[in-house]
Write an enzyme that holds these catalytic residues in place. Structure first.
Site, mmCIF file in Angstrom:
data_model
loop_
_atom_site.group_PDB
_atom_site.id
_atom_site.type_symbol
_atom_site.label_atom_id
_atom_site.label_comp_id
_atom_site.label_asym_id
_atom_site.label_seq_id
_atom_site.Cartn_x
_atom_site.Cartn_y
_atom_site.Cartn_z
ATOM 1 N N HIS A 57 0.851 -1.188 0.000
ATOM 2 C CA HIS A 57 0.000 0.000 0.000
ATOM 3 C C HIS A 57 0.892 1.246 0.000
ATOM 4 O O HIS A 57 2.041 1.202 0.460
ATOM 5 C CB HIS A 57 -0.900 0.023 1.238
ATOM 6 C CG HIS A 57 -2.011 -0.974 1.187
ATOM 7 N ND1 HIS A 57 -3.063 -0.940 2.067
ATOM 8 C CD2 HIS A 57 -2.243 -2.018 0.362
ATOM 9 C CE1 HIS A 57 -3.902 -1.929 1.790
ATOM 10 N NE2 HIS A 57 -3.413 -2.602 0.763
ATOM 11 N N GLU A 59 0.953 3.860 1.856
ATOM 12 C CA GLU A 59 1.459 4.239 3.171
ATOM 13 C C GLU A 59 2.662 3.387 3.571
ATOM 14 O O GLU A 59 3.659 3.905 4.083
ATOM 15 C CB GLU A 59 0.376 4.067 4.255
ATOM 16 C CG GLU A 59 -0.860 4.903 4.032
ATOM 17 C CD GLU A 59 -1.987 4.154 3.362
ATOM 18 O OE1 GLU A 59 -3.143 4.307 3.788
ATOM 19 O OE2 GLU A 59 -1.732 3.408 2.380
ATOM 20 N N CYS A 87 -6.143 1.823 5.982
ATOM 21 C CA CYS A 87 -6.762 0.566 6.396
ATOM 22 C C CYS A 87 -6.152 0.124 7.724
ATOM 23 O O CYS A 87 -5.225 0.761 8.240
ATOM 24 C CB CYS A 87 -6.542 -0.503 5.323
ATOM 25 S SG CYS A 87 -4.818 -1.056 5.202
ATOM 26 N N CYS A 90 -2.282 -0.532 7.525
ATOM 27 C CA CYS A 90 -1.490 0.696 7.458
ATOM 28 C C CYS A 90 -1.568 1.478 8.763
ATOM 29 O O CYS A 90 -0.562 2.002 9.237
ATOM 30 C CB CYS A 90 -1.934 1.546 6.272
ATOM 31 S SG CYS A 90 -1.561 0.760 4.680
#
Length: 160
Positions: A57, A59, A87, A90
């Site tokens: 992801h 992040e 999410c 993260c």
């Protein structure tokens, strides 16, 4: 000499530029930047499909870059700007690295872990809590995601 003071909007615009790279690579268009002392030290976009890695992801990738720039896994004096609410995975990583503040564009009512479904960033039972600033350039961030999924759905409906 002119001193340029960058705002939350300025850093979110850079996160949006990262999200557009994800969009163009046919990845879910989320972008993130890590800022320390007014300078970007990490920037990334979703690369789950490209890297065949569920943890890739925006992040997570931006955190890894920032840790390398700082030379430590602790990012206590850093802020993370991300186009969509983080999410659970993260958010957990952001607490673990002790990010000072999380600034996000649009909420994620299905999986958001900064207040929409759960607020993992501010659980008092954990050893660190992050300050949260939601809704920065919210419309631009939401439109980028909506356009991407609208395009995906129409391609799917057309059998492509």
């Amino acid at each position: 000499m002119m001193i340029e003071l960058l705002t939350d909007d300025d850093f979110m615009r850079e996160a949006l530029r990262q999200a557009k790279k994800a969009y163009n690579a046919d990845e879910v268009p989320v972008g993130a930047v890590v800022v320390r002392e007014g300078k970007i030290i990490g920037r990334a976009y979703n690369q789950v499909e490209l890297l065949k890695d569920a943890t890739a992801h925006a992040e997570m990738l931006a955190i890894t870059q920032a840790e390398a720039a700082v030379g430590d896994w602790r990012l206590t004096d850093c802020d993370l700007y991300v186009t969509k609410e983080p999410c659970v995975m993260c958010a957990g990583a952001l607490v673990h690295v002790r990010i000072r503040r999380v600034i996000f564009g649009c909420a994620d009512p299905r999986a958001g872990a900064a207040g929409s479904v759960i607020n993992l960033l501010q659980l008092t039972s954990l050893n660190h809590q992050c300050a949260i600033t939601p809704g920065v350039l919210q419309n631009e961030c939401a439109i980028t995601l909506q356009d991407f999924f609208r395009k995906k759905r129409s391609l799917h409906a057309d059998g492509l």
